[in-house]
Write a protein that holds these residues in place. Structure first.
Motif, PDB file in Angstrom:
ATOM      1  N   UNK A  46      29.807  24.128 -22.273  1.00 24.85           N
ATOM      2  CA  UNK A  46      31.163  23.655 -21.952  1.00 24.85           C
ATOM      3  C   UNK A  46      31.419  22.032 -22.429  1.00 24.85           C
ATOM      4  N   UNK A  47      30.340  21.554 -22.097  1.00 29.68           N
ATOM      5  CA  UNK A  47      30.417  19.991 -22.577  1.00 29.68           C
ATOM      6  C   UNK A  47      30.582  19.963 -24.253  1.00 29.68           C
ATOM      7  N   UNK A  48      29.656  20.731 -24.934  1.00 33.27           N
ATOM      8  CA  UNK A  48      29.656  20.683 -26.252  1.00 33.27           C
ATOM      9  C   UNK A  48      31.225  21.113 -26.575  1.00 33.27           C
ATOM     10  N   UNK A  49      31.872  22.214 -26.207  1.00 32.19           N
ATOM     11  CA  UNK A  49      33.283  22.614 -26.514  1.00 32.19           C
ATOM     12  C   UNK A  49      34.137  21.494 -26.308  1.00 32.19           C
ATOM     13  N   UNK A  50      34.307  20.842 -25.158  1.00 30.05           N
ATOM     14  CA  UNK A  50      34.830  19.943 -24.705  1.00 30.05           C
ATOM     15  C   UNK A  50      35.059  18.611 -25.728  1.00 30.05           C
ATOM     16  N   UNK A  51      33.807  18.331 -26.230  1.00 31.34           N
ATOM     17  CA  UNK A  51      33.602  17.210 -27.242  1.00 31.34           C
ATOM     18  C   UNK A  51      34.138  17.667 -28.503  1.00 31.34           C
ATOM     19  N   UNK A  52      34.135  18.940 -28.943  1.00 25.64           N
ATOM     20  CA  UNK A  52      34.690  19.577 -30.081  1.00 25.64           C
ATOM     21  C   UNK A  52      36.090  19.469 -30.202  1.00 25.64           C
ATOM     22  N   UNK A  53      36.751  19.852 -29.006  1.00 22.44           N
ATOM     23  CA  UNK A  53      38.138  19.891 -28.871  1.00 22.44           C
ATOM     24  C   UNK A  53      38.754  18.463 -29.135  1.00 22.44           C
ATOM     25  N   UNK A  54      38.058  17.553 -28.385  1.00 25.45           N
ATOM     26  CA  UNK A  54      38.506  16.244 -28.499  1.00 25.45           C
ATOM     27  C   UNK A  54      38.528  15.506 -29.798  1.00 25.45           C
ATOM     28  N   UNK A  55      37.402  15.944 -30.724  1.00 23.10           N
ATOM     29  CA  UNK A  55      37.301  15.706 -31.809  1.00 23.10           C
ATOM     30  C   UNK A  55      38.308  16.635 -32.940  1.00 23.10           C
ATOM     31  N   UNK A  56      39.328  17.148 -32.249  1.00 21.44           N
ATOM     32  CA  UNK A  56      40.146  17.892 -33.222  1.00 21.44           C
ATOM     33  C   UNK A  56      39.659  19.449 -33.684  1.00 21.44           C
ATOM     34  N   UNK A  57      38.599  19.824 -33.398  1.00 20.44           N
ATOM     35  CA  UNK A  57      38.275  21.348 -33.750  1.00 20.44           C
ATOM     36  C   UNK A  57      39.141  22.292 -33.160  1.00 20.44           C
ATOM     37  N   UNK A  58      39.350  23.330 -33.899  1.00 21.33           N
ATOM     38  CA  UNK A  58      40.418  24.525 -33.002  1.00 21.33           C
ATOM     39  C   UNK A  58      39.087  25.517 -32.666  1.00 21.33           C
ATOM     40  N   UNK A  59      39.527  26.048 -31.408  1.00 20.93           N
ATOM     41  CA  UNK A  59      38.741  27.028 -30.926  1.00 20.93           C
ATOM     42  C   UNK A  59      39.418  28.401 -30.666  1.00 20.93           C
TER      43      UNK A  59
END
Length: 59
Positions: A46-59
């Motif tokens: 979940x930490x990784x997913x949060x960081x990816x979302x902060x970086x603008x990645x789409x999930x």
């Protein structure tokens, strides 16, 4: 199909094999990893997913 799966496995090894997530320490529970020994892999995911979302990645 088997050849494609083999190629994919070589191109994208498991995260522990690739060195992205360190392997579990000896004696650790199956859900624990060196990267997140107290809270386990779930929190790390979940930490990784949060960081990816902060970086603008789409999930």
């Amino acid at each position: 199909m088997a050849q494609e799966l083999k190629r994919h496995g070589k191109a994208f090894p498991p995260v522990e094999v690739a060195g992205i997530v360190p392997p579990r320490p000896e004696g650790a529970e199956p859900w624990q990893s060196e990267a997140a020994p107290k809270d386990g892999f779930h929190v790390l995911r979940h930490t990784y997913a949060s960081k990816m979302l902060e970086a603008g990645e789409s999930v």
